[in-house]
Design a protein around this motif. Structure first.
Motif, PDB file in Angstrom:
ATOM      1  N   GLY A  89      35.493  41.412  35.217  1.00 26.66           N
ATOM      2  CA  GLY A  89      34.813  40.312  36.022  1.00 26.66           C
ATOM      3  C   GLY A  89      33.638  39.685  35.387  1.00 26.66           C
ATOM      4  N   TYR A  92      34.894  36.988  32.786  1.00 26.38           N
ATOM      5  CA  TYR A  92      35.232  35.563  33.632  1.00 26.38           C
ATOM      6  C   TYR A  92      33.912  34.892  33.995  1.00 26.38           C
ATOM      7  N   GLU A 100      38.172  33.925  39.250  1.00 29.97           N
ATOM      8  CA  GLU A 100      38.631  35.180  38.467  1.00 29.97           C
ATOM      9  C   GLU A 100      37.569  36.257  38.611  1.00 29.97           C
ATOM     10  N   ALA A 101      36.353  35.897  38.266  1.00 27.01           N
ATOM     11  CA  ALA A 101      35.290  36.953  38.680  1.00 27.01           C
ATOM     12  C   ALA A 101      35.287  37.316  39.853  1.00 27.01           C
ATOM     13  N   ASN A 104      37.765  40.200  40.737  1.00 26.34           N
ATOM     14  CA  ASN A 104      37.620  41.370  39.970  1.00 26.34           C
ATOM     15  C   ASN A 104      36.391  42.209  40.736  1.00 26.34           C
ATOM     16  N   TYR A 105      35.313  41.360  41.189  1.00 26.18           N
ATOM     17  CA  TYR A 105      34.305  42.065  42.026  1.00 26.18           C
ATOM     18  C   TYR A 105      34.600  42.675  43.013  1.00 26.18           C
ATOM     19  N   SER A 128      29.229  34.572  42.142  1.00 26.98           N
ATOM     20  CA  SER A 128      30.388  33.925  42.028  1.00 26.98           C
ATOM     21  C   SER A 128      30.881  33.255  43.061  1.00 26.98           C
TER      22      SER A 128
END
Length: 169
Positions: A89, A92, A100-101, A104-105, A128
């Motif tokens: 993350g 990104y 995308e970040a 993942n987070y 984000s």
């Protein structure tokens, strides 16, 4: 009876060997794998993760992304999965690839909510989401940090409060 003849070893590697006598070995040829010293053991999950993390710390975000993605594909049950997901993350986030970040987070906060990086992931998720223009969801994420992780570091809690104030949540 005929005495056993020594094996005939041709100097042409394309020719078959006469292995009539047990124990006969052809001479080592350049490029023979057997003639090389044994290689070091391949790196384990810890070493692979640390190598990817080093790339991230050096600001090599594209390489770190590839290494972390490869690590996660290869070691889906490793004890480093949560940290690797968080740091993926980060690769990104640092390149302003906020969607995308956030993905993942979010994975950390849902699948690995008890991981050490979970409070940081929730804070980064809010940042984000805010970058994506999702102010309400960002505010919810910032508020959730203190509620869900009362034992999170003072730095993470203060950052979440500061971000919330900035957005006037």
């Amino acid at each position: 009876t005929h005495p056993m003849a020594p094996p005939q070893v041709s100097s042409d590697p394309a020719q078959p060997l006469d292995l009539a006598r047990p124990g006969a070995q052809p001479p080592a040829q350049p490029g023979d794998v057997a003639a090389l010293p044994p290689a070091a053991a391949p790196p384990g999950p810890k070493e692979e993760y640390e190598a990817a993390l080093a790339l991230l710390r050096q600001g090599q975000y594209d390489s770190a992304e590839k290494s972390l993605s490869g690590f996660l594909a290869k070691h889906p049950k490793s004890r480093y999965v949560a940290d690797a997901t968080f740091n993926l993350g980060e690769t990104y986030f640092q390149r302003s690839r906020h969607r995308e970040a956030a993905e993942n987070y979010l994975k950390i906060t849902t699948s690995y909510s008890s991981a050490a990086k979970a409070p940081d992931a929730l804070l980064r998720l809010g940042q984000s989401l805010n970058a994506l223009g999702a102010k309400e969801q960002a505010c919810a994420s910032f508020a959730e940090v203190a509620r869900k992780y009362p034992n999170a570091s003072a730095t993470v809690r203060a950052s979440a409060d500061r971000e919330a104030k900035k957005l006037q949540c």
